[in-house]
Write a protein that holds these residues in place. Structure first.
Motif, PDB file in Angstrom:
ATOM      1  N   GLY A 184       0.814  -1.217   0.000  1.00 35.67           N
ATOM      2  CA  GLY A 184       0.000   0.000   0.000  1.00 35.67           C
ATOM      3  C   GLY A 184       0.842   1.260   0.000  1.00 35.67           C
ATOM      4  N   LEU A 185       1.947   1.224   0.747  1.00 29.79           N
ATOM      5  CA  LEU A 185       2.838   2.389   0.796  1.00 29.79           C
ATOM      6  C   LEU A 185       3.547   2.577  -0.544  1.00 29.79           C
ATOM      7  CD1 LEU A 185       3.742   4.476   2.934  1.00 29.79           C
ATOM      8  CD2 LEU A 185       5.708   2.998   3.394  1.00 29.79           C
ATOM      9  N   GLY A 186       4.018   1.464  -1.139  1.00 27.07           N
ATOM     10  CA  GLY A 186       4.751   1.558  -2.397  1.00 27.07           C
ATOM     11  C   GLY A 186       3.900   2.046  -3.549  1.00 27.07           C
ATOM     12  N   SER A 229      -0.639  -5.263  14.912  1.00 25.91           N
ATOM     13  CA  SER A 229      -1.406  -5.911  13.843  1.00 25.91           C
ATOM     14  C   SER A 229      -2.675  -5.125  13.533  1.00 25.91           C
ATOM     15  CB  SER A 229      -1.769  -7.340  14.245  1.00 25.91           C
ATOM     16  OG  SER A 229      -0.606  -8.104  14.452  1.00 25.91           O
ATOM     17  N   PHE A 230      -3.323  -4.615  14.569  1.00 32.39           N
ATOM     18  CA  PHE A 230      -4.540  -3.805  14.368  1.00 32.39           C
ATOM     19  C   PHE A 230      -4.221  -2.556  13.539  1.00 32.39           C
ATOM     20  CE2 PHE A 230      -7.646  -0.621  15.732  1.00 32.39           C
ATOM     21  CZ  PHE A 230      -8.820  -1.331  15.611  1.00 32.39           C
ATOM     22  N   PHE A 231      -3.095  -1.919  13.850  1.00 29.12           N
ATOM     23  CA  PHE A 231      -2.662  -0.731  13.102  1.00 29.12           C
ATOM     24  C   PHE A 231      -2.390  -1.080  11.640  1.00 29.12           C
ATOM     25  CE2 PHE A 231       1.094   1.503  11.436  1.00 29.12           C
ATOM     26  CZ  PHE A 231       0.607   2.806  11.381  1.00 29.12           C
ATOM     27  N   LEU A 232      -1.699  -2.225  11.398  1.00 28.97           N
ATOM     28  CA  LEU A 232      -1.392  -2.626  10.019  1.00 28.97           C
ATOM     29  C   LEU A 232      -2.665  -2.838   9.212  1.00 28.97           C
ATOM     30  CD1 LEU A 232       1.611  -5.129  10.382  1.00 28.97           C
ATOM     31  CD2 LEU A 232       1.661  -2.786   9.544  1.00 28.97           C
ATOM     32  N   PHE A 233      -3.663  -3.475   9.807  1.00 28.03           N
ATOM     33  CA  PHE A 233      -4.914  -3.723   9.095  1.00 28.03           C
ATOM     34  C   PHE A 233      -5.565  -2.411   8.655  1.00 28.03           C
ATOM     35  CE2 PHE A 233      -5.078  -8.133  10.665  1.00 28.03           C
ATOM     36  CZ  PHE A 233      -5.653  -8.757   9.576  1.00 28.03           C
ATOM     37  N   THR A 258      -5.607  -0.298   4.947  1.00 26.59           N
ATOM     38  CA  THR A 258      -6.886  -0.012   4.273  1.00 26.59           C
ATOM     39  C   THR A 258      -6.941   1.444   3.840  1.00 26.59           C
ATOM     40  OG1 THR A 258      -7.955  -1.702   5.637  1.00 26.59           O
ATOM     41  CG2 THR A 258      -9.388  -0.117   4.533  1.00 26.59           C
ATOM     42  N   GLY A 259      -6.476   2.346   4.720  1.00 31.61           N
ATOM     43  CA  GLY A 259      -6.435   3.766   4.356  1.00 31.61           C
ATOM     44  C   GLY A 259      -5.495   4.022   3.185  1.00 31.61           C
ATOM     45  N   LEU A 260      -4.344   3.312   3.154  1.00 31.79           N
ATOM     46  CA  LEU A 260      -3.404   3.468   2.041  1.00 31.79           C
ATOM     47  C   LEU A 260      -4.018   2.980   0.729  1.00 31.79           C
ATOM     48  CD1 LEU A 260      -0.047   2.300   3.682  1.00 31.79           C
ATOM     49  CD2 LEU A 260      -0.614   4.612   2.934  1.00 31.79           C
ATOM     50  N   LEU A 271     -15.094   2.990   7.898  1.00 31.22           N
ATOM     51  CA  LEU A 271     -15.558   4.024   6.960  1.00 31.22           C
ATOM     52  C   LEU A 271     -14.734   5.299   7.114  1.00 31.22           C
ATOM     53  CD1 LEU A 271     -17.759   4.294   4.810  1.00 31.22           C
ATOM     54  CD2 LEU A 271     -19.251   5.276   6.547  1.00 31.22           C
ATOM     55  N   MET A 272     -14.394   5.668   8.345  1.00 29.63           N
ATOM     56  CA  MET A 272     -13.611   6.889   8.576  1.00 29.63           C
ATOM     57  C   MET A 272     -12.190   6.758   8.009  1.00 29.63           C
ATOM     58  SD  MET A 272     -15.681   8.933   9.838  1.00 29.63           S
ATOM     59  CE  MET A 272     -14.508  10.243  10.055  1.00 29.63           C
ATOM     60  N   VAL A 273     -11.596   5.563   8.169  1.00 26.70           N
ATOM     61  CA  VAL A 273     -10.254   5.327   7.620  1.00 26.70           C
ATOM     62  C   VAL A 273     -10.282   5.445   6.106  1.00 26.70           C
ATOM     63  CG1 VAL A 273      -8.588   3.471   7.202  1.00 26.70           C
ATOM     64  CG2 VAL A 273      -9.305   3.960   9.514  1.00 26.70           C
ATOM     65  N   CYS A 274     -11.333   4.918   5.478  1.00 29.26           N
ATOM     66  CA  CYS A 274     -11.456   5.004   4.014  1.00 29.26           C
ATOM     67  C   CYS A 274     -11.603   6.460   3.559  1.00 29.26           C
ATOM     68  CB  CYS A 274     -12.646   4.180   3.526  1.00 29.26           C
ATOM     69  SG  CYS A 274     -12.417   2.406   3.702  1.00 29.26           S
ATOM     70  N   ILE A 275     -12.434   7.216   4.264  1.00 29.34           N
ATOM     71  CA  ILE A 275     -12.650   8.623   3.881  1.00 29.34           C
ATOM     72  C   ILE A 275     -11.358   9.431   4.065  1.00 29.34           C
ATOM     73  CG2 ILE A 275     -13.872  10.736   4.528  1.00 29.34           C
ATOM     74  CD1 ILE A 275     -16.284   8.903   5.240  1.00 29.34           C
ATOM     75  N   LEU A 276     -10.671   9.213   5.198  1.00 27.23           N
ATOM     76  CA  LEU A 276      -9.404   9.916   5.434  1.00 27.23           C
ATOM     77  C   LEU A 276      -8.345   9.537   4.400  1.00 27.23           C
ATOM     78  CD1 LEU A 276      -9.112   9.783   9.323  1.00 27.23           C
ATOM     79  CD2 LEU A 276      -9.276  11.829   7.910  1.00 27.23           C
TER      80      LEU A 276
END
Length: 580
Positions: free
Chosen positions: A262-264, A381-385, A389-391, A463-468
């Motif tokens: 996702g970062l790349g 792991s929670f942060f990576l998930f 998704t946001g990336l 949903l908030m992560v996707c919008i951000l």
């Protein structure tokens, strides 16, 4: 040309019909809770019998129907995309061999027959990656083949280890797998094989390199065949991953793969490589949720991802085809004005990838993230998930911004249009599936509804992560244009993140510089050095010296022989006199 058209169309009709038939058969098997084993005795000689076993349950039948549906549409699409290729017959045959290898892998409950499909995928993928026959394709094909070869060796070792059990039908040993150390060894080897085939860290570099293949092949490979083979194999071995070290190990590495890809993708400008990194990110998501024990969710996302990813690649193929094989998104722009239908389908596929509510990707991704929120796991792991998704949404909106909006940055003389009916048909069919497929599969696979009870802030977090993520992607892209590219401010970080954490360098130059150079030195020091001097060469020199002495005796004249004979007689007479 007519013969070629009929050849493609016949393959399309046959595969499409088989796909629909298998889908309805899978529904019958699913609702009736049936499993069919078919055994075909190939040879029986005294006490030896070679038996081929096939497993037909709802999972294998449904996966086969999706693979055949996508491959039929890809072949129909290739009819026009590869229409100018003189060797299109060879191309279609390679694609059919690819699909047949995948079929063999899907319906095999036996490690030997799985190896047939597994190696078939590796071999035919090499032929497809080097299809255009240039140096870049050869390098990419060799990287793909050698990376997958590691997994092949692991699978061969697992086959050898299973000799202890008297049978290679792993399906019969699933219940005892988690209780037995030997089965954990077999499971770790199978997991290594799956990680190479599904391009998890540290084997990720071959997947973007495989973009050297024609775009229809990429649509097939990255949606439902080659890269999903590893996920499917681990779904079959899912018992091993529950509450074990293997599951924790896979969770860490697949989470890092998801984050890295996702970062790349946010630093990449090649259209096909962005979508390839997107595939890598989704494979990490499937592996992550599978390592937590939710194998049905991993399979659900595998099927929905196949639909919108094939659509994404096909739309990208139409854009590249119309852009005269240019893949740089910076050259594109304002494509929605010239190609409205293709861009609409492209945006629908992108929104499905991001998890837009009520599209295919939403049902699987939202369910996966809610189960992650509900499960007991650490913060990393929670942060990576959620961050990954946001990336995903971030690079998707960046891609849309570069290609759909702004000004067209290529030549003013162009042929951008939507008039290719053959390619449009395949795209339109997959677009319908990308819209309704998620809801349909959700009702079919989880027909016993269950309640996921979460606090409001956790429920809305996805949903908030996707919008951000989407907003960030748009804003960053917006301020990156007009020669003020913000991603290049920190050049070292851009090279690190955009270069997949230097994995392509390690996989190619790292292999060449370290092991091969060490091998050269050891070869010169040992094989051509001391062992040669004291071994073969020493023996050769000694024998050569002795043979020269003998040759001297043989080459001399009769006088020498008579003289030597007389000397020997005198010596013998003196010895006899001395003894008497």
């Amino acid at each position: 040309m007519n013969n070629l058209v009929n050849y493609c169309k016949n393959s399309f009709y046959i595969l499409f019909f088989i796909s629909i038939s298998l889908f309805f058969f899978s529904l019958k098997v699913l609702l009736s809770d049936l499993v069919y084993f078919i055994e075909w005795e190939i040879i029986s000689l005294h006490s030896l019998s070679i038996v081929m076993t096939f497993l037909f349950d709802w999972m294998s039948l449904m996966f086969m129907s999706f693979v055949l549906l996508i491959s039929s549409l890809v072949i129909f699409y290739s009819n026009q995309y590869m229409g100018e290729d003189f060797n299109i017959n060879r191309f279609i045959l390679l694609v059919l061999m690819f699909v047949m290898s995948m079929m063999m892998l899907i319906i095999s409950p036996n490690l030997i027959s799985i190896l047939l499909g597994w190696d078939g995928l590796g071999l035919v993928s090499y032929c497809l990656v080097i299809y255009f026959q240039n140096m870049k394709s050869y390098n990419a094909g060799m990287l793909t083949a050698l990376s997958n070869r590691i997994g092949d060796v692991a699978l061969l070792l697992a086959i050898a280890w299973m000799l202890n059990y008297g049978s290679w039908n792993y399906i019969f040993y699933l219940e005892m797998m988690s209780k037995n150390f030997e089965m954990l060894v077999i499971g770790s080897l199978v997991m290594l094989a799956a990680m190479t085939k599904s391009a998890q860290i540290p084997f990720s570099s071959w997947l973007p390199a495989a973009m050297a293949a024609p775009t229809p092949v990429s649509a097939l490979v990255h949606s439902s065949t080659l890269v999903t083979a590893g996920v499917y194999l681990l779904i079959r071995f899912n018992v091993l991953l529950v509450d074990s070290f293997l599951g924790k190990f896979l969770l860490l590495f697949s989470g890092l793969t998801m984050f890295m890809a996702g970062l790349g993708a946010n630093f990449e400008f090649d259209l096909k490589k962005i979508i390839a990194l997107s595939t890598l990110s989704q494979l990490g998501l499937m592996m992550s949720i599978l390592s937590m024990g939710f194998y049905k969710l991993a399979f659900f996302h595998l099927l929905t991802h196949a639909l919108f990813k094939a659509l994404l690649f096909m739309c990208a193929g139409v854009i590249i085809h119309n852009m005269k094989n240019c893949q740089d998104i910076r050259v594109m722009g304002s494509l929605s004005m010239s190609m409205p239908l293709t861009c609409s389908c492209f945006n629908i596929a992108n929104l499905a990838l991001c998890g837009m509510p009520f599209l295919a990707g939403f049902y699987s991704k939202d369910l996966i993230l809610e189960m992650v929120s509900l499960s007991y796991m650490n913060f990393f792991s929670f942060f990576l998930f959620f961050f990954s998704t946001g990336l995903t949404v971030c690079y998707s909106f960046r891609l849309v911004y570069y290609s759909m909006t702004g000004d067209f940055n290529s030549t003013s003389l162009n042929m951008l249009n939507d008039t290719s009916w053959t390619m449009t048909f395949s795209i339109f069919f997959l677009m319908v599936m990308a819209i309704i497929g998620g809801g349909m599969l959700n009702w079919l696979m989880f027909y016993n509804p269950s309640m996921i009870c979460l606090p409001f802030d956790m429920k809305i977090l996805t949903l908030m992560v996707c919008i951000l993520g989407g907003g960030s992607g748009y804003v960053i892209s917006n301020v990156s244009l007009f020669f003020f590219n913000k991603s290049l401010i920190n050049y070292n970080f851009s090279m690190f993140a955009g270069g997949m954490w230097f994995m392509p360098v390690i996989s190619t130059l790292g292999v060449v510089k370290v092991p091969l150079v060490l091998g050269l030195y050891s070869y010169k020091s040992f094989d051509q050095g001391w062992s040669e001097y004291f071994g073969g060469q020493m023996l050769y020199n000694q024998l050569k010296t002795y043979s020269l002495y003998i040759q001297e005796f043989q080459n001399n004249n009769l006088k020498i022989y008579l003289l030597s004979y007389m000397l020997w007689v005198i010596v013998l007479v003196m010895i006899s006199l001395f003894l008497n």
